[in-house]
Design a protein around this motif. Sequence first.
Motif, mmCIF file in Angstrom:
data_model
loop_
_atom_site.group_PDB
_atom_site.id
_atom_site.type_symbol
_atom_site.label_atom_id
_atom_site.label_comp_id
_atom_site.label_asym_id
_atom_site.label_seq_id
_atom_site.Cartn_x
_atom_site.Cartn_y
_atom_site.Cartn_z
ATOM 1 N N CYS A 1 7.945 1.479 -3.440
ATOM 2 C CA CYS A 1 6.761 2.330 -3.414
ATOM 3 C C CYS A 1 5.540 1.504 -3.055
ATOM 4 C CB CYS A 1 6.555 2.986 -4.775
ATOM 5 S SG CYS A 1 5.096 4.054 -4.896
ATOM 6 N N GLY A 2 4.634 2.070 -2.289
ATOM 7 C CA GLY A 2 3.371 1.429 -1.936
ATOM 8 C C GLY A 2 2.489 2.419 -1.219
ATOM 9 N N GLY A 3 1.407 1.908 -0.627
ATOM 10 C CA GLY A 3 0.494 2.744 0.143
ATOM 11 C C GLY A 3 0.261 2.141 1.504
ATOM 12 N N ASN A 4 0.282 2.945 2.554
ATOM 13 C CA ASN A 4 0.219 2.420 3.920
ATOM 14 C C ASN A 4 -1.128 1.795 4.267
ATOM 15 O OD1 ASN A 4 -1.606 4.389 5.505
ATOM 16 N ND2 ASN A 4 -0.148 5.785 4.543
ATOM 17 N N GLY A 5 -2.168 2.058 3.457
ATOM 18 C CA GLY A 5 -3.477 1.482 3.729
ATOM 19 C C GLY A 5 -3.787 0.256 2.893
ATOM 20 N N ASP A 6 -2.772 -0.351 2.293
ATOM 21 C CA ASP A 6 -2.987 -1.483 1.386
ATOM 22 C C ASP A 6 -3.599 -2.671 2.127
ATOM 23 O OD1 ASP A 6 -2.715 -3.613 -0.492
ATOM 24 O OD2 ASP A 6 -1.042 -2.578 -1.440
ATOM 25 N N PRO A 7 -4.790 -3.154 1.703
ATOM 26 C CA PRO A 7 -5.441 -4.281 2.373
ATOM 27 C C PRO A 7 -5.001 -5.635 1.826
ATOM 28 C CG PRO A 7 -6.905 -3.441 0.689
ATOM 29 C CD PRO A 7 -5.663 -2.582 0.645
ATOM 30 N N THR A 8 -4.152 -5.638 0.809
ATOM 31 C CA THR A 8 -3.759 -6.880 0.153
ATOM 32 C C THR A 8 -2.315 -7.253 0.444
ATOM 33 O OG1 THR A 8 -5.366 -6.506 -1.610
ATOM 34 C CG2 THR A 8 -3.573 -8.022 -2.099
ATOM 35 N N VAL A 9 -1.401 -6.321 0.211
ATOM 36 C CA VAL A 9 0.010 -6.517 0.562
ATOM 37 C C VAL A 9 0.337 -5.479 1.632
ATOM 38 C CG1 VAL A 9 2.381 -6.561 -0.276
ATOM 39 C CG2 VAL A 9 0.533 -7.348 -1.758
ATOM 40 N N PHE A 10 0.342 -5.926 2.872
ATOM 41 C CA PHE A 10 0.460 -4.992 3.990
ATOM 42 C C PHE A 10 1.785 -4.228 3.931
ATOM 43 C CE2 PHE A 10 -2.119 -8.460 6.256
ATOM 44 C CZ PHE A 10 -3.317 -7.945 5.779
ATOM 45 N N TYR A 11 1.678 -2.911 3.955
ATOM 46 C CA TYR A 11 2.834 -2.022 3.826
ATOM 47 C C TYR A 11 3.820 -2.205 4.978
ATOM 48 C CZ TYR A 11 5.205 2.478 2.916
ATOM 49 O OH TYR A 11 6.123 3.460 2.630
ATOM 50 N N PRO B 1 5.102 -8.404 -1.923
ATOM 51 C CA PRO B 1 5.219 -9.189 -0.680
ATOM 52 C C PRO B 1 6.652 -9.673 -0.479
ATOM 53 C CG PRO B 1 4.318 -10.569 -2.418
ATOM 54 C CD PRO B 1 4.502 -9.189 -3.017
ATOM 55 N N TYR B 2 7.561 -8.753 -0.235
ATOM 56 C CA TYR B 2 8.979 -9.077 -0.135
ATOM 57 C C TYR B 2 9.263 -9.954 1.087
ATOM 58 C CZ TYR B 2 8.305 -4.607 -2.502
ATOM 59 O OH TYR B 2 7.807 -3.597 -3.280
ATOM 60 N N ALA B 3 8.697 -9.571 2.225
ATOM 61 C CA ALA B 3 8.854 -10.353 3.456
ATOM 62 C C ALA B 3 7.731 -11.392 3.500
ATOM 63 C CB ALA B 3 8.821 -9.451 4.678
ATOM 64 N N LEU B 4 7.783 -12.311 2.552
ATOM 65 C CA LEU B 4 6.665 -13.225 2.321
ATOM 66 C C LEU B 4 6.333 -14.049 3.553
ATOM 67 C CD1 LEU B 4 4.658 -14.308 0.229
ATOM 68 C CD2 LEU B 4 6.418 -15.930 -0.499
ATOM 69 N N ALA B 5 7.350 -14.547 4.252
ATOM 70 C CA ALA B 5 7.099 -15.377 5.428
ATOM 71 C C ALA B 5 6.399 -14.584 6.523
ATOM 72 C CB ALA B 5 8.417 -15.961 5.947
ATOM 73 N N ASP C 1 11.334 -15.796 0.762
ATOM 74 C CA ASP C 1 11.370 -14.501 1.431
ATOM 75 C C ASP C 1 12.615 -13.754 0.968
ATOM 76 O OD1 ASP C 1 11.964 -12.576 3.738
ATOM 77 O OD2 ASP C 1 10.060 -13.424 4.411
ATOM 78 N N LEU C 2 12.528 -12.441 0.857
ATOM 79 C CA LEU C 2 13.618 -11.644 0.280
ATOM 80 C C LEU C 2 14.348 -10.803 1.323
ATOM 81 C CD1 LEU C 2 11.803 -10.558 -3.006
ATOM 82 C CD2 LEU C 2 13.399 -12.458 -2.673
ATOM 83 N N ARG C 3 14.325 -11.251 2.558
ATOM 84 C CA ARG C 3 15.039 -10.529 3.620
ATOM 85 C C ARG C 3 16.450 -11.090 3.838
ATOM 86 N NH1 ARG C 3 10.807 -11.017 8.419
ATOM 87 N NH2 ARG C 3 10.111 -12.796 7.172
ATOM 88 N N ASN C 4 17.082 -11.572 2.804
ATOM 89 C CA ASN C 4 18.388 -12.218 2.964
ATOM 90 C C ASN C 4 19.467 -11.617 2.072
ATOM 91 O OD1 ASN C 4 17.458 -13.109 0.510
ATOM 92 N ND2 ASN C 4 17.757 -15.285 0.919
ATOM 93 N N TRP C 5 19.300 -10.350 1.678
ATOM 94 C CA TRP C 5 20.302 -9.714 0.832
ATOM 95 C C TRP C 5 20.261 -8.213 1.022
ATOM 96 C CZ3 TRP C 5 19.671 -7.169 -4.280
ATOM 97 C CH2 TRP C 5 18.356 -6.726 -4.489
ATOM 98 N N THR C 6 21.275 -7.541 0.522
ATOM 99 C CA THR C 6 21.327 -6.082 0.550
ATOM 100 C C THR C 6 21.704 -5.587 -0.844
ATOM 101 O OG1 THR C 6 22.029 -6.047 2.870
ATOM 102 C CG2 THR C 6 22.424 -4.055 1.567
ATOM 103 N N PRO C 7 20.851 -4.783 -1.479
ATOM 104 C CA PRO C 7 21.183 -4.254 -2.816
ATOM 105 C C PRO C 7 22.388 -3.324 -2.768
ATOM 106 C CG PRO C 7 18.839 -3.994 -2.307
ATOM 107 C CD PRO C 7 19.508 -4.369 -1.038
ATOM 108 N N THR C 8 23.151 -3.356 -3.824
ATOM 109 C CA THR C 8 24.295 -2.451 -3.953
ATOM 110 C C THR C 8 24.068 -1.374 -5.010
ATOM 111 O OG1 THR C 8 25.342 -3.961 -5.539
ATOM 112 C CG2 THR C 8 25.929 -4.223 -3.217
ATOM 113 N N ARG C 9 22.875 -1.368 -5.610
ATOM 114 C CA ARG C 9 22.500 -0.364 -6.589
ATOM 115 C C ARG C 9 21.255 0.364 -6.096
ATOM 116 N NH1 ARG C 9 25.689 1.863 -9.519
ATOM 117 N NH2 ARG C 9 24.038 2.366 -11.005
ATOM 118 N N PRO C 10 20.937 1.543 -6.657
ATOM 119 C CA PRO C 10 19.794 2.311 -6.177
ATOM 120 C C PRO C 10 18.472 1.530 -6.268
ATOM 121 C CG PRO C 10 21.170 3.663 -7.590
ATOM 122 C CD PRO C 10 21.685 2.265 -7.708
#
Length: 538
Positions: A428-438, A248-252, A415-424
Amino acid sequence: MRHFIGLAPIVAALLLAGCGGGGSDSGGSSTTDNSGSRGSLQYNPPLRVTGLSATDFQAQLNASSTGKGLLAVAGTPKCGINFHYIQYGTVGGAGEATNGTGALMVPTGTDPACSGARPIVLYAHGTTTAKAYNIANILDSSNDAYGESVLVAAAFAAQGFIVVAPNYAGYDASKLSYHPYLNADQESKDMIDALTAARTALPNVGGSDSGKLFITGYSQGGHVAMATHRALQAQGKSVTASAPLSGPYALAALVDAVYYGNVNLGSTIFTPMLSTSYQKAYGNIYSTPSDIYSSNFATGIESLLPSTSSISTLLSQGKLPQTALFSSTPPTAPAGSPAALQATLNAITPPTTPAAQAPLFALGFGSNPLVTNNARLAFLLDAMANPDGAVPNTTTGLPASAPTNTMRQAFKTNDLRNWTPTRPVLMCGGNGDPTVFYSVNTQLLAKLWSAPSPMAMGTGLLNVLDVDSAVTSASDPFAAAKVGFATLKASTAAAAVAAGATDGGASAVVQAYHGSLVPPFCTVAARGFFQQVLAAGL
C-alpha cells in the motif's frame, strides 16, 4: 522514509486515564536473562507500562478532533490493551551482540475478539531521528513514538491482535552506538529476535499465540517488514501474510533516481543514516566521511543520527542542510569524456522534467550541499556504466548486475528485488509520495511479482493499493481507504489556503503526504487485509 503522525496532543490524557501502570500481569515468579543471546527476554514478565479498557480508549479518543478522526478510520475499539516494555538480545549491522527494546501490546476484555489465542502483528516503525524513540513508552509526552504507537494500538491491538513492535537496535536503551538503517539482514534479525522474546513473555502477561503471524510496517518499516517476511520464508518459518507499506523496497533503484537528480523529501536525513549504517556493516563505504560529505558537514556526521537533539536544532546549528543534498553547480565530467556526458550532468542539476515534480527535485540542490560533487559524480559514472534495470530507463526491472561503487554495492545488497513471496502480500502507498517514490518501489515490485514475469507470485496472493486513486467500482474493497485519503488530502489543502497559502495548498499536501496523510489509511487497510486472510483460512 520518515514517519511522523500528528496524534501527540491526545495521548497523554488518553493513557493517563488508563487503568494503571507499572508492574506485571503475572502473580508468578519472575526471571532475568542477562545472556544477551539472540531472542532472549531479559525480564520475564516484562514491565507493564500501562493498561486501559476499550471504553476508556474510545472516550479519550472522542475527546479531541484528532482522536475522532482516528476512530473514524480505525473503528470503535473492541478490546482494552495492556502495554508492556520488552528488552531482548539481538545483533548489530556487523553481527556484533547488542540489545534491543520494544512494545508488546496485549488485548484485554470480554469481547470474543480479545481473549483466547490471538494472531500476532509484528510491526516495524518508520524512520525517526530521535535516539530516545520508544514505541512502548506512551506516557511520555516528549516521546517521538506517540502518534505511531496510538495508531498501531487503535488499528491492531484494540481489534484483537497481539502487537510486537521493536524500537530497533540503536534506539532507546539499546547499547549499539548507531542504527543499522535499512540493513535488511540486521533489521530482519532484530524483528525476529523481538518476536521470539515476546512469545516467551506471552504466557506471563495473559496472552496466547494462535500461531498466525502477520508482518507490517510503514516507510522504513515497510522495507523492514518485507525483509523480515523474506528472511522467515527463507528459514522455512510460517508467515500468514504481510503488508509492507510505502517502503523503499527497490532501494538501489530509488537511490539511483536520487543521484540522477530526483531528490526526495528528507534526503539530507536519510543519506547520513544510510552511509553510517553501511560503513559500520561493510567497512568500505569511505575512508573518511569527507570522501562523501562537504567540509561544512563531514565532521561528526558518523555519530550525528539518531540524535538526542531535534532535527530543527541540528539544522539551526548547521549540522545538516535542510534540503540541499547536492550542489546546484553540475559536476565536471572527467577530462576526455564525450560532450554528451557533461550535457547530461547539466540537465540533471537539477532536472526540469517531469514538470510536476521539478519544483520538488529543485529543493535538493543548493550552494551549501551535503554531498560533494566528486562523490555524486563517482556514483553517477558507475550508475551509467552499470545501470539499474529500472532507473533511469526500465529494462529488466532488477538491480544492476555488477556495480563497482561501494555505496551502490551496499544498496544492491539491501534491495528486495531478489525474492518472490509464497504467502499473501498487500503493498500500500500513494502515487504522489515525495519521499518514497511509488513508481520505483510499489509499482516496480508489483510488476515483478505479476504475470508474465518469471518472478510472479501465485494467483490471488498479490494485492496492491494506491490510496491516492479513484474508487474503481461499487465492490472496490479499498473504497473506504481511498475516499478517506481524498477527504483528508482536500482538508489539508483547504486548511493551508485558509491560513494564507497561495498555491492551493499544494505545498502543505507535499509536506504532509508521506508522514501524515498516507499512514492511517494504509495501516487500517493492512488490518482489513489481515482479517480477510484469517476469514479465508489462508
